[in-house]
Motif scaffolding. Structure first.
Motif, PDB file in Angstrom:
ATOM      1  N   LYS A  52       7.317   2.296  -7.992  1.00 41.87           N
ATOM      2  CA  LYS A  52       7.323   1.097  -6.988  1.00 41.87           C
ATOM      3  C   LYS A  52       8.438   0.244  -6.468  1.00 41.87           C
ATOM      4  O   LYS A  52       8.412   0.203  -7.842  1.00 41.87           O
ATOM      5  CB  LYS A  52       5.474   0.194  -6.881  1.00 41.87           C
ATOM      6  CG  LYS A  52       4.788   1.604  -6.334  1.00 41.87           C
ATOM      7  CD  LYS A  52       3.157   0.439  -7.028  1.00 41.87           C
ATOM      8  CE  LYS A  52       3.124   0.903  -7.973  1.00 41.87           C
ATOM      9  NZ  LYS A  52       1.894   0.359  -8.988  1.00 41.87           N
ATOM     10  N   THR A  86       1.079   7.707  -9.886  1.00 47.98           N
ATOM     11  CA  THR A  86       1.728   8.574  -9.016  1.00 47.98           C
ATOM     12  C   THR A  86       3.249   8.794  -9.534  1.00 47.98           C
ATOM     13  O   THR A  86       3.610   6.620  -9.289  1.00 47.98           O
ATOM     14  CB  THR A  86       1.192   8.905  -7.496  1.00 47.98           C
ATOM     15  OG1 THR A  86       0.004   8.801  -7.579  1.00 47.98           O
ATOM     16  CG2 THR A  86       1.814   9.396  -6.525  1.00 47.98           C
ATOM     17  N   ILE A 135       3.385   8.876   3.065  1.00 50.41           N
ATOM     18  CA  ILE A 135       2.672  10.221   3.460  1.00 50.41           C
ATOM     19  C   ILE A 135       1.798   9.922   4.453  1.00 50.41           C
ATOM     20  O   ILE A 135       2.085  10.263   5.524  1.00 50.41           O
ATOM     21  CB  ILE A 135       3.280  11.135   2.782  1.00 50.41           C
ATOM     22  CG1 ILE A 135       3.623  12.462   3.502  1.00 50.41           C
ATOM     23  CG2 ILE A 135       1.267  11.966   2.348  1.00 50.41           C
ATOM     24  CD1 ILE A 135       3.287  13.712   2.557  1.00 50.41           C
ATOM     25  N   ARG A 174      -6.545   6.045  -3.417  1.00 50.27           N
ATOM     26  CA  ARG A 174      -7.234   6.872  -4.623  1.00 50.27           C
ATOM     27  C   ARG A 174      -8.481   6.008  -4.171  1.00 50.27           C
ATOM     28  O   ARG A 174      -9.548   7.294  -4.244  1.00 50.27           O
ATOM     29  CB  ARG A 174      -6.594   5.998  -5.739  1.00 50.27           C
ATOM     30  CG  ARG A 174      -5.930   6.526  -6.156  1.00 50.27           C
ATOM     31  CD  ARG A 174      -5.237   6.773  -8.067  1.00 50.27           C
ATOM     32  NE  ARG A 174      -4.256   7.037  -7.777  1.00 50.27           N
ATOM     33  CZ  ARG A 174      -3.300   6.829  -8.277  1.00 50.27           C
ATOM     34  NH1 ARG A 174      -3.201   4.594  -9.055  1.00 50.27           N
ATOM     35  NH2 ARG A 174      -1.786   6.807  -8.274  1.00 50.27           N
ATOM     36  N   VAL A 229      -0.758  11.459  -1.830  1.00 42.79           N
ATOM     37  CA  VAL A 229      -1.138  10.063  -1.184  1.00 42.79           C
ATOM     38  C   VAL A 229      -1.605   9.473  -2.771  1.00 42.79           C
ATOM     39  O   VAL A 229      -1.557   7.874  -2.716  1.00 42.79           O
ATOM     40  CB  VAL A 229      -2.138  10.952  -0.834  1.00 42.79           C
ATOM     41  CG1 VAL A 229      -2.650   9.086   0.078  1.00 42.79           C
ATOM     42  CG2 VAL A 229      -1.737  11.549   0.453  1.00 42.79           C
ATOM     43  N   LYS A 249      -3.821   3.866 -18.524  1.00 40.97           N
ATOM     44  CA  LYS A 249      -4.949   2.411 -17.942  1.00 40.97           C
ATOM     45  C   LYS A 249      -5.778   3.644 -18.191  1.00 40.97           C
ATOM     46  O   LYS A 249      -6.821   2.137 -17.537  1.00 40.97           O
ATOM     47  CB  LYS A 249      -3.776   2.765 -16.620  1.00 40.97           C
ATOM     48  CG  LYS A 249      -2.683   2.648 -15.981  1.00 40.97           C
ATOM     49  CD  LYS A 249      -2.623   3.250 -14.728  1.00 40.97           C
ATOM     50  CE  LYS A 249      -1.322   3.357 -14.063  1.00 40.97           C
ATOM     51  NZ  LYS A 249      -0.749   3.443 -12.254  1.00 40.97           N
ATOM     52  N   SER A 298      -8.410   1.928 -11.111  1.00 42.01           N
ATOM     53  CA  SER A 298      -6.582   1.609  -9.824  1.00 42.01           C
ATOM     54  C   SER A 298      -7.510   0.838  -9.019  1.00 42.01           C
ATOM     55  O   SER A 298      -8.484   0.381  -8.319  1.00 42.01           O
ATOM     56  CB  SER A 298      -6.956   3.077  -9.801  1.00 42.01           C
ATOM     57  OG  SER A 298      -5.707   3.256  -8.599  1.00 42.01           O
ATOM     58  N   ALA A 299      -6.251  -0.050  -9.014  1.00 42.84           N
ATOM     59  CA  ALA A 299      -6.246  -0.790  -7.435  1.00 42.84           C
ATOM     60  C   ALA A 299      -5.363   0.079  -6.437  1.00 42.84           C
ATOM     61  O   ALA A 299      -5.411  -0.661  -4.895  1.00 42.84           O
ATOM     62  CB  ALA A 299      -5.382  -1.307  -7.965  1.00 42.84           C
TER      63      ALA A 299
END
Ligand SMILES: Cc1cn([C@@H]2O[C@H](COP(=O)(O)OP(=O)(O)OP(=O)(O)O)[C@@H](O)[C@H]2O)c(=O)[nH]c1=O
Length: 621
Positions: free
Chosen positions: A100, A89, A178, A24, A197, A65, A19-20
């Motif tokens: 996004k 998410t 958030i 996270r 988050v 992913k 994950s970028a």
């Protein structure tokens, strides 16, 4: 030193976070996990419509992913990671999935949708355990999701744009963060904050416990304690050789003994108490429970459609349950329950003013919209639902079940079952019309068909696809060929459109009568109604009518070759068993059938909706 001991189980492993997302990374490193970061290159473009639930989509994306990173590292890197963690998410509101934003306008659309309302944030997580056997990568995937409900205050235009110009929304699902400025938009949060988050740390730890300390069979037989992260030492000697220490386990036993000796509530009670602390739960069967009750949700949707609830509320101000009940002539208590479940399913909005349609309901559930699915819903309610009550017979006998429903023998499937009366014929046509309309535009543009100046849509029913072909290819003349009874009613479905001059209707039976001549033949949702012998008969009739270079466009829902993952197509294949003599097929199966009849250069386009497209060209014998 880590707080959650199970995280320690990963300390000696090569762990990769696929994950970028800086959030996270922060959450996991704050929890004491040591890992490398290898952002995934998996394109987040799975077909959302093919998932029964939004979290199904998030979990699958998380899995893809992680698998992409596992495969890439295995190929490029000689040292395969031990564990790869992927996450995704999403935000869902009114039945829509928000990811996004692509630009500021998109962020504006998302945030104004969230304004003053409650939405859900789902994070899907995949933990992929990797091993390498004879240079082959072996993976074991464990996945889960977490849902958190977040309610936004009413956002003024000014506040919205100020927030968007801060730049914060752009790399975040739903267009907000958030944990930063976006926190000011939030009125309440129900559930795990870190899940919003970007990573549900608590559930992740519980999942690790399940993986690293599986319960012994005798543990499962005993009473279990819900929803806890058991201390690692409780299970230390059970499954993991890397574990450090029998000492905590002895400590635990000691405390049980003490209770037993103290005789607080007798030996048995003390033992039960002791076991409770040692036990863990099997995974809660959320998905299974949804499957068990799924039929009720379908029927609630069908019933609301049948009662024309969505027509009544279309583009109207909110209405109270009692008003709706009196307008559609139902009990108030029944209507209220129906409206409540429709709201919970994201089909209606419920506010203090009453119930109103969501955009989805206005677009697809009201009966008069351009893309209304009312026709197919009524078909499923009035016919498929009843036929499926005989599913067990269909499975045992391997045949459709119209005879049981009608109480008489069925000789000719279409004439005796679907077209037995003008009403059933019209219902069937409406169903086909709504399904084809949904994807006709994508079908017409799936291939460049501009080389064909004429087309014949064999079994073209209401002409929905013909209209789209005519619109896309203004030089093309399209003939809709179908049974006389169908052609007679097809006029009901033809709005006055400029391309009407390009469309002709011809009556006939495609198994018996000569087919109109054309350079391109179209078979849309036809072959799946028939068994192989009839498919051969029809394809040979089409092939005979084709000159070399002519095209055949097949439009069907395609199974995957292993018949494993294409859930909607697999379900429709079951539907075809119950209702027809046919079945769904995979691209490979269609290719074999086509090649046997002289059609080659087979190209397949997956349209990601309810229909896919295959184009083949007739070659000289
Ligand atoms: C609702 C919300 C989301 N996010 C971020 O939104 C991204 C989701 O996108 P994704 O596709 O799951 O992840 P990504 O950022 O593209 O990373 P990757 O895992 O490489 O796909 C993640 O970053 C999350 O933290 C916040 O930071 N705060 C919030 O309140």
């Amino acid at each position: 030193m880590v707080l959650c001991p199970v995280i320690g189980k990963l300390l000696h492993k090569r762990v990769v976070l696929a994950s970028a997302s800086p959030r996270r990374q922060e959450i996991l490193s704050n929890a004491g996990l040591r890992f490398e970061v290898v952002p995934s290159k998996f394109k987040e473009k799975l077909d959302k419509a093919s998932f029964a639930t939004p979290y199904g989509y998030a979990m699958e994306t998380a899995k893809q992913k992680a698998l992409e990173v596992a495969n890439r590292m295995h190929q490029k890197d000689l040292r395969t990671p031990d564990v790869v963690i992927g996450a995704d998410t999403i935000v869902t509101v009114g039945g829509l999935i928000l990811e996004k934003p692509v630009d500021k306008q998109d962020a504006y659309r998302m945030l104004s949708r969230l304004s003053g309302r409650e939405h859900s944030v789902f994070t899907g997580v995949a933990i992929v355990h990797c091993s390498s056997k004879e240079h082959q990568l072996d993976t074991r995937v464990s996945e889960f999701y977490e849902e958190t409900k977040v309610k936004f205050s009413e956002l003024s235009e000014e506040l919205l744009w100020e927030y968007i110009h801060s730049g914060e929304p752009m790399d975040k699902a739903g267009g907000y963060g958030i944990q930063a400025l976006g926190g000011m938009l939030v009125e309440s949060v129900h559930g795990d904050f870190l899940n919003v988050v970007g990573f549900p740390l608590n559930h992740f730890c519980k999942q690790l416990v399940k993986l690293y300390y599986p319960p012994r069979p005798e543990d499962l037989r005993r009473r279990v304690k819900h929803n806890s992260i058991p201390a690692v030492d409780t299970f230390e000697d059970l499954s993991d050789v890397e574990g450090s220490g029998s000492e905590p386990a002895q400590r635990d036993t000691g405390s049980c003994d003490e209770k037993a000796q103290a005789g607080e509530a007798g030996q048995a009670a003390a033992e039960a108490e002791c076991h409770r602390t040692q036990e863990t739960l099997p995974p809660f069967p959320t998905r299974l429970l949804e499957l068990i009750d799924g039929f009720m949700l379908s029927k609630a949707l069908f019933t609301a459609c049948k009662l024309k609830v969505f027509d009544l509320l279309k583009d109207e101000a909110p209405q109270k349950a009692a008003d709706i009940a009196s307008k559609v002539d139902t009990s108030v208590c029944g209507m209220e329950r129906l409206l409540n479940i429709c709201a919970a399913m994201g089909l209606l909005e419920k506010t203090e003013q009453g119930y109103s349609n969501t955009e989805t309901a206005n677009l697809y559930l009201a009966s008069d919209g351009e893309y209304s699915l009312h026709g197919i819903i009524m078909h499923k309610n009035d016919l498929t639902w009843n036929l499926f009550t005989y599913l067990e017979f269909a499975i045992r006998e391997g045949t459709h079940q119209h005879h049981r429903l009608l109480g008489k023998k069925v000789e000719d499937l279409f004439q005796d079952a679907y077209y037995q009366s003008p009403e059933t014929r019209l219902r069937f046509m409406r169903a086909m019309h709504s399904m084809v309309k949904l994807t006709a535009c994508q079908v017409a543009t799936a291939f460049d068909l501009s080389r064909f100046s004429s087309a014949c849509d064999v079994g073209g029913c209401t002409g929905a696809l013909a209209r789209e072909l005519a619109r896309e290819y203004p030089r093309m003349q399209v003939t809709v060929f179908d049974l006389p009874d169908i052609i007679e009613l097809a006029a009901h479905f033809q709005p006055a459109r400029p391309q009407a001059a390009q469309i002709h209707f011809a009556a006939g039976d495609f198994f018996r009568d000569p087919l109109p001549s054309a350079e391109l033949y179209v078979l849309c949702r036809i072959l799946h109604d028939w068994p192989d012998d009839k498919v051969h008969k029809l394809l040979s009739r089409v092939a005979e009518s084709c000159k070399p270079g002519a095209g055949l466009l097949l439009v069907e829902m395609l199974l995957d070759e292993e018949k494993r993952v294409a859930q909607r197509a697999l379900m429709q294949s079951l539907d075809m068993l119950v209702q027809t003599e046919g079945r769904e097929r995979s691209p490979g199966e269609y290719q074999c059938l086509l090649e046997l009849h002289g059609f080659h250069q087979v190209q397949v386009v997956h349209l990601g909706g309810v229909l896919d497209a295959i184009l083949a060209t007739k070659v000289a014998p």
